[in-house]
Design an enzyme around this catalytic site. Sequence first.
Site, mmCIF file in Angstrom:
data_model
loop_
_atom_site.group_PDB
_atom_site.id
_atom_site.type_symbol
_atom_site.label_atom_id
_atom_site.label_comp_id
_atom_site.label_asym_id
_atom_site.label_seq_id
_atom_site.Cartn_x
_atom_site.Cartn_y
_atom_site.Cartn_z
ATOM 1 N N TYR A 31 0.839 -1.205 0.000
ATOM 2 C CA TYR A 31 0.000 0.000 0.000
ATOM 3 C C TYR A 31 0.882 1.267 0.000
ATOM 4 C CZ TYR A 31 -4.116 -2.843 1.418
ATOM 5 O OH TYR A 31 -5.136 -3.755 1.501
ATOM 6 N N GLU B 293 0.483 -10.711 -3.355
ATOM 7 C CA GLU B 293 1.284 -11.921 -3.540
ATOM 8 C C GLU B 293 0.736 -12.751 -4.697
ATOM 9 O OE1 GLU B 293 2.096 -14.197 0.091
ATOM 10 O OE2 GLU B 293 1.406 -12.455 1.217
HETATM 11 P P1 DGT Z 1 6.227 -6.321 3.068
HETATM 12 O O1 DGT Z 1 5.654 -7.404 2.211
HETATM 13 O O2 DGT Z 1 6.683 -6.774 4.399
HETATM 14 O O3 DGT Z 1 7.275 -5.519 2.370
HETATM 15 O O4 DGT Z 1 5.058 -5.286 3.399
HETATM 16 P P2 DGT Z 1 3.591 -5.258 2.846
HETATM 17 O O5 DGT Z 1 3.024 -3.934 3.198
HETATM 18 O O6 DGT Z 1 3.530 -5.604 1.402
HETATM 19 O O7 DGT Z 1 2.874 -6.330 3.758
HETATM 20 P P3 DGT Z 1 2.059 -7.617 3.357
HETATM 21 O O8 DGT Z 1 2.651 -8.237 2.146
HETATM 22 O O9 DGT Z 1 1.973 -8.425 4.586
HETATM 23 O O10 DGT Z 1 0.613 -7.077 3.053
HETATM 24 C C1 DGT Z 1 0.239 -6.464 1.824
HETATM 25 C C2 DGT Z 1 -0.669 -5.284 2.089
HETATM 26 O O11 DGT Z 1 -1.817 -5.717 2.793
HETATM 27 C C3 DGT Z 1 -0.064 -4.218 2.947
HETATM 28 O O12 DGT Z 1 0.625 -3.240 2.163
HETATM 29 C C4 DGT Z 1 -1.220 -3.634 3.670
HETATM 30 C C5 DGT Z 1 -2.202 -4.750 3.766
HETATM 31 N N1 DGT Z 1 -2.173 -5.409 5.080
HETATM 32 C C6 DGT Z 1 -1.201 -6.160 5.615
HETATM 33 N N2 DGT Z 1 -1.525 -6.594 6.831
HETATM 34 C C7 DGT Z 1 -2.761 -6.103 7.066
HETATM 35 C C8 DGT Z 1 -3.672 -6.204 8.178
HETATM 36 O O13 DGT Z 1 -3.405 -6.842 9.185
HETATM 37 N N3 DGT Z 1 -4.870 -5.537 8.058
HETATM 38 C C9 DGT Z 1 -5.181 -4.830 6.938
HETATM 39 N N4 DGT Z 1 -6.359 -4.212 6.875
HETATM 40 N N5 DGT Z 1 -4.362 -4.731 5.886
HETATM 41 C C10 DGT Z 1 -3.175 -5.337 5.956
#
Ligand code: DGT
Length: 435
Positions: free
Chosen positions: A84, A172
Amino acid sequence: MMEFNECGPAADPQYSLQEEEEEEDDDDDEREWRCTVDCINRSLLTPAAAASGELTGDSYNYAIQDTDVPGYRVIVHIDLDCFYAQVEMIRNPEFKGFPLAVHQKHLVVTCNYEARKYGVSKIMSVSEAKEKCPHVILVCGEDLTPYREISYKITELLEGFSPLVERLGFDENFVDITKLVEKRLQQIGSGGVPADLSVIDHVYGNRALNTADAKHVRLALGSQIAAEMRTAIYNRVGLTGSAGIASNKLLAKLVSGTFKPNQQTTLLPESIQDCMGSLMHPGQVPGIGPKTAQHLAFLRIGTIRGLQTFPLDLLEKDLGVCAAQRIHKLSFGVDDSSVTPRGPPQSLSDEDSFRRCSSLVEIRIKIESLLICLLTRLQKDGRTPRTIRLTIRRTSATNKWFNRESRQCPVPNQLMQKLNTEGVKTKCSIRVKPD
Ligand code: DGT
Ligand code: MG
C-alpha cells in the site's frame, strides 16, 4: 457483498481469494493450503525422501517428460514490498524517500522501509507510529480501490510469463514457470548448460550451485525468470517486490521473505530441511492455520521437528487422515498443491466498522456510501451479479468472529437496469428498519 454465483457461499473458504478476504477483519483465519493430498493412494515417497530430492529418474536429464513431477517444478512466489505504501508513493511521488505509513482507522497497516528504520511497523497504532517517527507521513488507506487496481495489473503482467498464476491476497502471486524453464532448457539444447550459469541474487543458506544437477539448473533458470518478472513489474508498474524460487508453493513462499525488500532467494533441494527447521513453530508453516496450530499445541507439538517426528497414525486419529497427512508432509517442505489460477473474484464486497455511527440515519448514510462504491466496482467489472448479501458482525471484547448475521436476496432487476441506464449516480435507496 455482491455475488456472481448462485446464492450460497461464494467459494472454497479454506484457501480462497475472494475480494472480501482481502479486507480487514477477514474471518478466514484458517488459511490453509488447498488439500490436494491423495488420501487413498499414499505417496510413493516418504516425505523425508521426497524432501531430500530422492526422486526416481535420471537427475542428469535436465528436461523431464512430466513437468508436474514434484521436485522438478519451478514455482516463483512474488510478494510486493510495503504494497500500500508503494502505491501511495506512486500516487504522490513527492512522498518518495520519506517515512510513510498507511493507516486504516487508528491502525498502521503498512509503512515504507524508510519508516521501518524508525521502528514503525505493520499493525502498530497510529499514535505509536508518531511517537517512533514524529515526521512520518500518514496516508489513509481505507479506500482499497487503488491497491486493488494495481494488484490486478500485477497479476495480469505475470500472466504474460505463464498462464499459471495464483493470487494470494492483494500483493502476492504464485507463478508456476515449469514450462517456461523447460523452454529455456530446449533453447540451451544439446550444447549443454553454460558453465557460468548462476543463480540471480541469493541462494538460501549460500549453497553452491551444481550445474550437473538437473534440479539446480532448473532453479537457476527459474531465478533468472523471476528476476525478469521483477524487472517487468518495476518497469511497467513502478513497484518493487521480493521473490522466492523453489520446487513448490510452500517453499517458494517461505523463502521469498528471506531477503527484503527488492531481492530474491532461491532454495536448492539440499537446503529444504534447514529452511523448514528455521521456523520457530508449526504455525509459521504456510498452510497451517492458527486453529490447526492451536490443535497441535494441544497435542504438545510446538516445533517443526516435533511435528515431523509425531506418529502419523496418532495425528490422523486426531485431525483426520487428510489433514494429518497434509500437515505432516508440509512439515517436511512437501507440498503437491498446484498453482491454480482463479480468474476474477466470485464476489465483490465492502465493509466498515461503523464505529462512528450512533443513529439509524448515520447507518443508512454509511450503507449507501458502501453500496455506491460497490456499484462503481460492479459497473467496471461488467458482470451481472445474482445475489446481494448484507452481513452484520457484532464484535465483543472476547471474540470478534462470532455473532455474524447475514441476509441475502437476488439482486433486483430494476437495480441493474437503472445502473446500466443511469450509472452509479443512481440514488441508492436503503431502508433501515429497527429490529
Ligand atoms: P512487506 O511485504 O513486508 O514488504 O510489506 P507489505 O506492506 O507488502 O505487507 P504484506 O505483504 O503483509 O501485506 C500487503 C498489504 O496488505 C499491505 O501493504 C497492507 C495490507 N495489510 C497487511 N496486513 C494487514 C492487516 O493486518 N490488516 C489490513 N487491513 N491490511 C493489511
Ligand atoms: Mg508485501
